[in-house]
Design an enzyme around this catalytic site. Structure first.
Site, PDB file in Angstrom:
ATOM      1  CG  ASP A 285      -2.184   0.831   0.970  1.00  0.00           C
ATOM      2  OD1 ASP A 285      -3.223   0.584   1.606  1.00  0.00           O
ATOM      3  OD2 ASP A 285      -2.106   1.754   0.126  1.00  0.00           O
TER       4      ASP A 285
HETATM    5  C1  GLC Z   1      -4.342   4.271  -0.087  1.00  0.00           C
HETATM    6  C2  GLC Z   1      -5.243   3.124   0.261  1.00  0.00           C
HETATM    7  C3  GLC Z   1      -5.355   2.072  -0.809  1.00  0.00           C
HETATM    8  C4  GLC Z   1      -5.239   2.717  -2.173  1.00  0.00           C
HETATM    9  C5  GLC Z   1      -3.841   3.266  -2.288  1.00  0.00           C
HETATM   10  C6  GLC Z   1      -3.595   3.950  -3.631  1.00  0.00           C
HETATM   11  O1  GLC Z   1      -3.535   4.578   1.012  1.00  0.00           O
HETATM   12  O2  GLC Z   1      -4.970   2.460   1.494  1.00  0.00           O
HETATM   13  O3  GLC Z   1      -6.605   1.402  -0.624  1.00  0.00           O
HETATM   14  O4  GLC Z   1      -5.487   1.772  -3.179  1.00  0.00           O
HETATM   15  O5  GLC Z   1      -3.521   4.166  -1.230  1.00  0.00           O
HETATM   16  O6  GLC Z   1      -4.415   5.042  -3.770  1.00  0.00           O
END
Ligand code: GLC
Length: 754
Positions: A285
Site C-alpha cells: 500500500d
Molecule cells: C491508499 C489506500 C489504498 C489505495 C492506495 C492507492 O492509502 O490504502 O486502498 O489503493 O492508497 O491510492
C-alpha cells in the site's frame, strides 16, 4: 564435472514435469519473459518493482519527478494519472523512451465505478446480487480501460466488525462467506474472461491482511488475533479472490502478529504464495515499506526495503525504496538476485497477461471513451444497483410507500446535493450527471419542496478536522425554515446522516450516532405532527436508536452514486419494493462494538433475564444489535414454513443433504426475498459460531404466491479450521437455520458422521 551433471539432471528432472504441466500459453509466456529478463539490467528489473504516482490524492505524498522517472526507466509502473485522456496517454507513452520500452501498468482506485458511479461497496453488498455486482465492475472496467487504465486497486475485501472504522464503506461487511462471493464477483467483473481483452482491468485484492480489524476502529492501528480467527473469519475473502484469479494483491498498513503485513513473510510467502498458490504479484500500500521504520521493525529505509523484499513483497507503491536500495543490498548479500528476479517475473507476467507487450495502450481511445462512458445502459445498471442497495429498516404503520401525489417536504443537507451521493473514493466520477434525491422525486411528483433543515455536525472537533461549518444562529434559522415547510406538507422526507467526507480512509469516528444538530431537526419536525420518513445517507452502520422516536420509516440509502435520486424515488413511491439485506450489524451503541452475528456462545450465554445472573450481558443495554446481519424489511411480508430435511442422519462425505422450506408472500406487494441458510455446529474440537452463513438464494414472489426453496448441504459446508489450522469437518450433530436474517430461529437438526 560429475557433480555438475548430477545437478543439471536434477534440475531437468524437477522442471520437466512442471514444464509439461504448463499450458501452451504459459510456456509461450515463460519463453518471452525469460528472453526479456536476460536482456534486462538490474536497474531495469528494479524499475519493474517501482510504482510511482503523480499526486497525493490518496496518500501522504506524490512521487517527485515521476514523469522523468517514467522516461528514464527508473519507474516501471504508475497510478493515479488523473489528467485528461490525452494527458494520461502522453504519460504512458514516456515508457517508449526507455531502452526496452517495457509498457507500464497504469493503476487507479476505481472502487465503485469510474465515470458512472455505483453505490458504495458496503451498500452494493446489501444487494446480495452477485451478477449485478459483477456487472458494476464490468462497466467500470469498460469505462476506465477506454482511457488508459489497466489496473484497479479493487476489490477491497477486508472483513470488519467495527463501524467506527472509516473504511467499512469500501468493503462487504462482516461475513466471510458473503464477502468471498462478492470478492469473486468483483474480480470476474473487472478482469472479464481474459485479461488480454482490451476492456479488462487487472484486479488488486486489498488490503492483505486483516486490515479491517484495526483496534478501536482507528485506521492503520494494530490488529491482533489468533491465526485460528484469521483463517476462520478474516482470510477467506482474500483466498476467494485469489481463487477467482485476481492478478495482484495489496499488502496492508497494519501489523499482523507484530510484523507489518508488508514485511510479513508468513503472510505473503507462506500463506499467499505457498499455501494458496498465488501467481500474481504483491504490491504494497501507499509508502508502507517506508513506514516499517515508523512501525519500529526496521532501523532505516534500506533495511525496510530488504525486509519487504525478503518477505515476498514484489512491488513498492510510492516509497521508491526498492529502486533506491536493493542494488546495494544485493551487493551486500542481504537480498538475493533470485528474489529480485522472482518479483520482476511476476510483474512482467501481469503485463504479459494484460497483452501490454503487443498492445500497450489497448483500447485507449478518447472518442471511444465518450461512446462507452455514462451510457444509458450504464446508468440503468447504476439505478438497478442503487435500488437493490437500499435497506428498509423501519416502516411503522406501513407509511411507505408514499402516494405519488403527496405534498412532500424534503428536508436535509443531502437532499439536493450531487457531490454527496459519491464517496471519498470517487476520483473521476461525473458529478454533473448525478440525479439528486430532490431531482428524482420531482420527476415523479412535482409536489415537493426542499430545504437544508440543518447543518451537518455540531461536533467542534469534527468540524475543524473535516471542515464542516456550524453556527448556532444559522442552525436556528434552518430548523425554523424546515418546520414552516413541514407544516405545509402531507409528509416529511428527511435526508440525514454523514457527509461523504465522514467515511473512507482515515475517516474514523468515536461517535456514530445521528449528529445532535440533525437530531434537533428531527425533534422539531416531529412536533409538527407530520409523518416523517428518514433517508439515511451514510458510509457505515450508525447507532440510530436516538432517531427512532422521531421517525415513522427509515430507509438506509448509503451513498448511492449517479442514479441516487431515480432509485430513491422508485422506492419512496413503491415502484420498487426495497429488497436490501444488511451485510454489517447495526449496533445499538458504540459500547457494544465489536458486535457481529457469527459470535461464539461463551460458557455463560445471556438468556435475556433481567437480574444479576452471572451471564455474559450488559447491565445498561441488551446484547442484541439494533439491526442484525441479513436484516432488511419489505413493503410486503414473507412467511416461512418449517425446515424440511431429506435426512436427519448421514454417514460419509459423499452425501448431499437437502434442506427445503416453503415461503409465501403474505402481503400485498410483489417482492424479492433473500433466503438465508445458516449452520450451527454446537460441539467441535474448537468453539464454533452460534450461526454461520453457508448459502442464500433470491426469490421473487407475487402477493399470495408460495415457492419452495431448496438448498444442498454437503460436508464442505461443515468444514472449519481446527487448532492445527487444517480445514476439515468433524462428526456430530448440526442445526440448519433458514430465514430472512441472522436472527432466524426456524431450524432443523441433523447428525452427520464420518
Ligand atoms: C491508499 C489506500 C489504498 C489505495 C492506495 C492507492 O492509502 O490504502 O486502498 O489503493 O492508497 O491510492
Amino acid at each position: 564435472m560429475k557433480k555438475q551433471l548430477i545437478y543439471i539432471s536434477l534440475i531437468c528432472l524437477t522442471t520437466i514435469p512442471l514444464w509439461s504441466q504448463k499450458t501452451t500459453n504459459e510456456k509461450q509466456m515463460d519463453i518471452f519473459i525469460s528472453g526479456l529478463m536476460k536482456k534486462m539490467t538490474l536497474d531495469e528489473k528494479l524499475s519493474q518493482l517501482n510504482l510511482l504516482t503523480p499526486n497525493s490524492n490518496t496518500g501522504p505524498f506524490a512521487t517527485k519527478k515521476y514523469a522523468e522517472k517514467l522516461k528514464d526507466g527508473s519507474g516501471g509502473n504508475v497510478y493515479s494519472l488523473v489528467g485528461s485522456p490525452s494527458e494520461v496517454k502522453a504519460k504512458l507513452e514516456l515508457a517508449e523512451s526507455t531502452r526496452l520500452k517495457i509498457p507500464l501498468l497504469s493503476g487507479l482506485d476505481i472502487i465503485h465505478g469510474y465515470k458512472t458511479i455505483f453505490p458504495i461497496p458496503l451498500g452494493l453488498s446489501c444487494s446480495w446480487n452477485m451478477p449485478l455486482i459483477e456487472q458494476t465492475a464490468r462497466v467500470a472496467a469498460i469505462e476506465a480501460s477506454a482511457v488508459g487504465y489497466n489496473w484497479t486497486f479493487s476489490p477491497m475485501v477486508d472483513i470488519s466488525r467495527d463501524p467506527r472504522w472509516g473504511r467499512v464503506m469500501e468493503g462487504s461487511g462482516e461475513d466471510p462467506f458473503l464477502g468471498g462471493k462478492i470478492a469473486q464477483a468483483m474480480v470476474k467483473g473487472y478482469q472479464g474472461d481474459d485479461l488480454k481483452n482490451e476492456t479488462s482491468l487487472m484486479a488488486c485484492i486489498k488490503h492483505f491482511g486483516m486490515y479491517g480489524a484495526a483496534e478501536a476502529g482507528r485506521d492503520y492501528n494494530t490488529t491482533d488475533m489468533s491465526k485460528l480467527t484469521m483463517y476462520q473469519f478474516y482470510l477467506p475473502p482474500y483466498k476467494a479472490a485469489v481463487e477467482a484469479g485476481a492478478g495482484s494483491i495489496m499488502t496492508s498498513f497494519n501489523e499482523v502478529e507484530g510484523i507489518p503485513a508488508t514485511a510479513n513473510k508468513w503472510l505473503i510467502t507462506d500463506v499467499l504464495k505457498k499455501q494458496w498458490g498465488f501467481k500474481g504479484f504483491a504490491v504494497t500500500d501507499f509508502a508502507s515499506i517506508q513506514e516499517l521504520t515508523t512501525h519500529g521493525i526496521s532501523k532505516d529505509d534500506k533495511q525496510s526495503a530488504e525486509l519487504a523484499m525478503n518477505a515476498g513483497t514484489d512491488m513498492d507503491m510510492g516509497s521508491e525504496l526498492f529502486f533506491g536500495y536493493l542494488k546495494q543490498s544485493i551487493q551486500e548479500g542481504k537480498v538475493s538476485m533470485a528474489a529480485i528476479d522472482a518479483a520482476c517475473r511476476r510483474v512482467l507476467e501481469a503485463k504479459y497477461k494484460l497483452g501490454l507487450f503487443t498492445n500497450p495502450y489497448r483500447n485507449f481511445d478518447p472518442e471511444k471513451a465518450d461512446r462507452v462512458t455514462l451510457t444509458k445502459e450504464n446508468k440503468e445498471i447504476a439505478k438497478k444497483a442503487a435500488l437493490r442497495s437500499m435497506v428498509l429498516l423501519e416502516n411503522k404503520n406501513n407509511i411507505l410507500p408514499l402516494k405519488k401525489d403527496s405534498n412532500i417536504a424534503l428536508i436535509g443537507p443531502f437532499a439536493n446535493n450531487k457531490a454527496e451521493m459519491f464517496s471519498m473514493w470517487v476520483l473521476k466520477g461525473d458529478v454533473d450527471s448525478v440525479v439528486t434525491i430532490y431531482e428524482g422525486i420531482k420527476k415523479v411528483n412535482p409536489n415537493v419542496e426542499t430545504v437544508m433543515g440543518t447543518q451537518i455536525t455540531d461536533n467542534e472537533y469534527l468540524q475543524s478536522f473535516a471542515g464542516y461549518p456550524y453556527e448556532a444562529e444559522e442552525q436556528e434559522k434552518l430548523i425554523k425554515e424546515a418546520v414552516e415547510l413541514a407544516k405545509k406538507s402531507d409528509v416529511v422526507v428527511t435526508v440525514l446522516g454523514e457527509a461523504k467526507g465522514m467515511s473512507g480512509e482515515a475517516k474514523n469516528l468515536t461517535n456514530i450516532s445521528i449528529p445532535n444538530c440533525q437530531l434537533e431537526l428531527l425533534k422539531a419536525l416531529k412536533n409538527t405532527g407530520k409523518p416523517i420518513v428518514l433517508l439515511l445517507a451514510n458510509g457505515r452502520p450508525m447507532t440510530i436508536e436516538n432517531a427512532l422516536p422521531y421517525t415513522d420509516a427509515i430507509v438506509e440509502t448509503w451513498h448511492l452514486g449517479t442514479e441516487a435520486g431515480s432509485a430513491v424515488a422508485e422506492v419512496l413511491f413503491g415502484d420498487y419494493n426495497p429488497s436490501g439485506k444488511l451485510t454489517m450489524t447495526f449496533p445499538r451503541s458504540v459500547g457494544q462494538i465489536p458486535i457481529y452475528y457469527n459470535h461464539k456462545n461463551t460458557g455463560r450465554p445471556y438468556d435475556g433475564g433481567r437480574k444479576r445472573n452471572f451471564k455474559s450481558n450488559y447491565m445498561d443495554s441488551p446484547n442484541t444489535p439494533l439491526y442484525p446481519f441479513g436484516y432488511g424489511l419489505s413493503y410486503t411480508t414473507f412467511t416461512y414454513d418449517k425446515v424440511i430435511l431429506s435426512d436427519t442422519i448421514l454417514t460419509g462425505s459423499n452425501k448431499i443433504l437437502k434442506a427445503k422450506v416453503n415461503i409465501t408472500n403474505t402481503g400485498k406487494y410483489p417482492g424479492e426475498e433473500t433466503v438465508q441458510l445458516y449452520l450451527n455446529d454446537p460441539v467441535a474440537s474448537v468453539t464454533r459460531p452460534v450461526k454461520e452463513l453457508k448459502n442464500f438464494k433470491k426469490i421473487f414472489l407475487q402477493p399470495g404466491e408460495t415457492k419452495e426453496v431448496s438448498f444442498d448441504i454437503t460436508t464442505e459446508d461443515l468444514k472449519f479450521y481446527n487448532s492445527n489450522l487444517i480445514l476439515d469437518w468433524e462428526s456430530g450433530s448440526f442445526t440448519v437455520f433458514i430465514g430472512t436474517n441472522s436472527d432466524v430461529t426456524n431450524n432443523a437438526a441433523f447428525v452427520w458422521n464420518k
